[in-house]
Design an enzyme around this catalytic site. Structure first.
Site, PDB file in Angstrom:
ATOM      1  N   ARG A  82      13.076   4.315  12.679  1.00 56.87           N
ATOM      2  CA  ARG A  82      11.782   5.379  12.473  1.00 56.87           C
ATOM      3  C   ARG A  82      11.011   5.070  13.885  1.00 56.87           C
ATOM      4  O   ARG A  82      11.369   4.749  14.953  1.00 56.87           O
ATOM      5  CB  ARG A  82      11.179   4.988  11.331  1.00 56.87           C
ATOM      6  CG  ARG A  82      11.902   5.333  10.044  1.00 56.87           C
ATOM      7  CD  ARG A  82      11.297   5.114   8.864  1.00 56.87           C
ATOM      8  NE  ARG A  82      10.117   5.855   8.581  1.00 56.87           N
ATOM      9  CZ  ARG A  82       9.017   5.722   7.780  1.00 56.87           C
ATOM     10  NH1 ARG A  82       9.120   4.948   6.874  1.00 56.87           N
ATOM     11  NH2 ARG A  82       7.972   6.558   7.814  1.00 56.87           N
ATOM     12  N   GLU A 135      12.576  -9.375   1.497  1.00 55.58           N
ATOM     13  CA  GLU A 135      11.817  -8.310   1.947  1.00 55.58           C
ATOM     14  C   GLU A 135      12.810  -7.031   1.564  1.00 55.58           C
ATOM     15  O   GLU A 135      13.849  -7.093   2.038  1.00 55.58           O
ATOM     16  CB  GLU A 135      11.607  -8.600   3.403  1.00 55.58           C
ATOM     17  CG  GLU A 135      10.890  -7.263   4.029  1.00 55.58           C
ATOM     18  CD  GLU A 135      10.646  -7.599   5.457  1.00 55.58           C
ATOM     19  OE1 GLU A 135      11.264  -8.504   6.052  1.00 55.58           O
ATOM     20  OE2 GLU A 135       9.834  -6.849   6.074  1.00 55.58           O
ATOM     21  N   HIS A 179      12.653  -2.607   2.164  1.00 57.00           N
ATOM     22  CA  HIS A 179      12.162  -1.286   2.579  1.00 57.00           C
ATOM     23  C   HIS A 179      12.894  -0.088   1.981  1.00 57.00           C
ATOM     24  O   HIS A 179      14.226  -0.234   2.301  1.00 57.00           O
ATOM     25  CB  HIS A 179      12.053  -1.250   4.087  1.00 57.00           C
ATOM     26  CG  HIS A 179      11.023  -2.362   4.648  1.00 57.00           C
ATOM     27  ND1 HIS A 179       9.913  -2.256   4.619  1.00 57.00           N
ATOM     28  CD2 HIS A 179      11.278  -3.697   5.123  1.00 57.00           C
ATOM     29  CE1 HIS A 179       9.116  -3.359   5.003  1.00 57.00           C
ATOM     30  NE2 HIS A 179      10.125  -4.155   5.472  1.00 57.00           N
ATOM     31  N   ARG A 227       7.315   0.516  13.659  1.00 54.52           N
ATOM     32  CA  ARG A 227       7.807   0.006  12.630  1.00 54.52           C
ATOM     33  C   ARG A 227       8.930  -0.856  12.852  1.00 54.52           C
ATOM     34  O   ARG A 227       9.604  -1.531  11.634  1.00 54.52           O
ATOM     35  CB  ARG A 227       8.582   1.337  11.507  1.00 54.52           C
ATOM     36  CG  ARG A 227       7.156   2.208  11.129  1.00 54.52           C
ATOM     37  CD  ARG A 227       7.621   3.249   9.860  1.00 54.52           C
ATOM     38  NE  ARG A 227       6.863   4.246  10.002  1.00 54.52           N
ATOM     39  CZ  ARG A 227       5.657   4.273   9.299  1.00 54.52           C
ATOM     40  NH1 ARG A 227       5.277   3.428   8.404  1.00 54.52           N
ATOM     41  NH2 ARG A 227       4.939   5.394   9.190  1.00 54.52           N
ATOM     42  N   ASN A 276       7.973  -5.704  -0.912  1.00 55.43           N
ATOM     43  CA  ASN A 276       8.036  -4.538   0.172  1.00 55.43           C
ATOM     44  C   ASN A 276       6.459  -4.706   0.517  1.00 55.43           C
ATOM     45  O   ASN A 276       5.513  -3.988  -0.132  1.00 55.43           O
ATOM     46  CB  ASN A 276       8.235  -3.309  -0.455  1.00 55.43           C
ATOM     47  CG  ASN A 276       8.148  -2.191   0.514  1.00 55.43           C
ATOM     48  OD1 ASN A 276       7.666  -2.176   1.392  1.00 55.43           O
ATOM     49  ND2 ASN A 276       9.058  -1.043   0.052  1.00 55.43           N
ATOM     50  N   ALA A 297       2.997  -0.912   5.096  1.00 54.32           N
ATOM     51  CA  ALA A 297       2.473  -0.683   6.107  1.00 54.32           C
ATOM     52  C   ALA A 297       2.042  -2.325   6.716  1.00 54.32           C
ATOM     53  O   ALA A 297       2.140  -2.636   8.023  1.00 54.32           O
ATOM     54  CB  ALA A 297       1.253  -0.025   6.259  1.00 54.32           C
ATOM     55  N   ARG A 322       4.687  10.901  -2.052  1.00 54.23           N
ATOM     56  CA  ARG A 322       4.482  10.620  -0.599  1.00 54.23           C
ATOM     57  C   ARG A 322       5.558  10.913   0.084  1.00 54.23           C
ATOM     58  O   ARG A 322       6.695  10.335   0.030  1.00 54.23           O
ATOM     59  CB  ARG A 322       4.208   9.047  -0.744  1.00 54.23           C
ATOM     60  CG  ARG A 322       4.156   8.320   0.503  1.00 54.23           C
ATOM     61  CD  ARG A 322       3.917   6.867   0.519  1.00 54.23           C
ATOM     62  NE  ARG A 322       3.698   6.534   1.593  1.00 54.23           N
ATOM     63  CZ  ARG A 322       4.186   5.114   2.295  1.00 54.23           C
ATOM     64  NH1 ARG A 322       4.790   4.294   1.220  1.00 54.23           N
ATOM     65  NH2 ARG A 322       3.838   4.525   3.365  1.00 54.23           N
ATOM     66  N   PRO A 334       0.715  -1.249  -0.038  1.00 59.40           N
ATOM     67  CA  PRO A 334      -0.028   0.085   0.095  1.00 59.40           C
ATOM     68  C   PRO A 334       0.816   1.242  -0.150  1.00 59.40           C
ATOM     69  O   PRO A 334       1.744   1.536   0.842  1.00 59.40           O
ATOM     70  CB  PRO A 334      -0.668  -0.197   1.292  1.00 59.40           C
ATOM     71  CG  PRO A 334      -0.348  -1.183   2.168  1.00 59.40           C
ATOM     72  CD  PRO A 334       0.382  -2.164   1.140  1.00 59.40           C
ATOM     73  N   ASN A 335       0.159   2.396  -0.894  1.00 61.19           N
ATOM     74  CA  ASN A 335       0.709   3.473  -0.824  1.00 61.19           C
ATOM     75  C   ASN A 335       2.257   3.593  -1.694  1.00 61.19           C
ATOM     76  O   ASN A 335       2.524   4.885  -1.920  1.00 61.19           O
ATOM     77  CB  ASN A 335       0.936   4.368   0.487  1.00 61.19           C
ATOM     78  CG  ASN A 335      -0.199   4.493   1.268  1.00 61.19           C
ATOM     79  OD1 ASN A 335      -1.315   4.710   0.541  1.00 61.19           O
ATOM     80  ND2 ASN A 335      -0.314   3.745   2.305  1.00 61.19           N
TER      81      ASN A 335
END
Ligand code: DQA
Length: 145
Positions: free
Chosen positions: A106, A97, A99, A110, A73, A76, A17, A9-10
């Site tokens: 962060r 994976e 990111h 997360r 990835n 969220a 963003r 998502p996003n």
């Protein structure tokens, strides 16, 4: 060798963003980087993005018998989804994976990834270049296993 790259998502809003965190390059630039890397590594790649957890689970299931490895990835869903790592384990494919940001430095929420337990490696904080790294790492894993 056939890879599927999944973005959660996003990530379709890259460039718009939070550019201070995710950079100014857009999703098209990311897909171009992935395509070029796979072309030079002689990998057949499918690139796919969804904002929906169930759709991501369906897509991982469809990889069974069709792909040699996954790069994901989960965005969220990294920090909330048990269904996504379960699906990766269910199809038994090696997965890396990725990111874009360094999730370990962060917000506290997360720092934990449910996905990482189902992956051979987790790359974080390398920006978009992390995807190229993931492609090479997955290829090397498949060649040496
Ligand atoms: C992300 C990090 C996640 O915490 C976040 O929810 C994202 C993107 C990254 O690529 O840095 O959407 O996975």
């Amino acid at each position: 060798m056939k890879f599927l790259v999944i973005n959660g998502p996003n990530l379709n809003l890259l460039g718009i963003r939070e550019p201070d965190i995710y950079g100014k390059e857009d999703y098209a630039a990311l897909t171009e980087l992935i395509r070029q890397t796979c072309q030079s590594e002689q990998i057949d790649v499918e690139i796919w993005q969804s904002n929906h957890e169930g759709a991501i689970v369906d897509k991982i299931q469809q990889c069974y018998g069709q792909k040699d490895g996954l790069i994901i990835n989960p965005a969220a869903y990294t920090h909330t989804s048990v269904a996504i790592p379960d699906a990766i384990k269910a199809v038994g494919l090696p997965a890396v994976e990725v990111h874009i940001s360094d999730i370990s430095t962060r917000e506290a929420f997360r720092a934990h990834s449910y996905t990482s337990a189902a992956c051979i490696a987790t790359l974080k904080g390398e920006g978009l270049a992390g995807y190229a790294h993931a492609i090479r790492l997955l290829k090397a894993h498949l060649l040496h296993s």
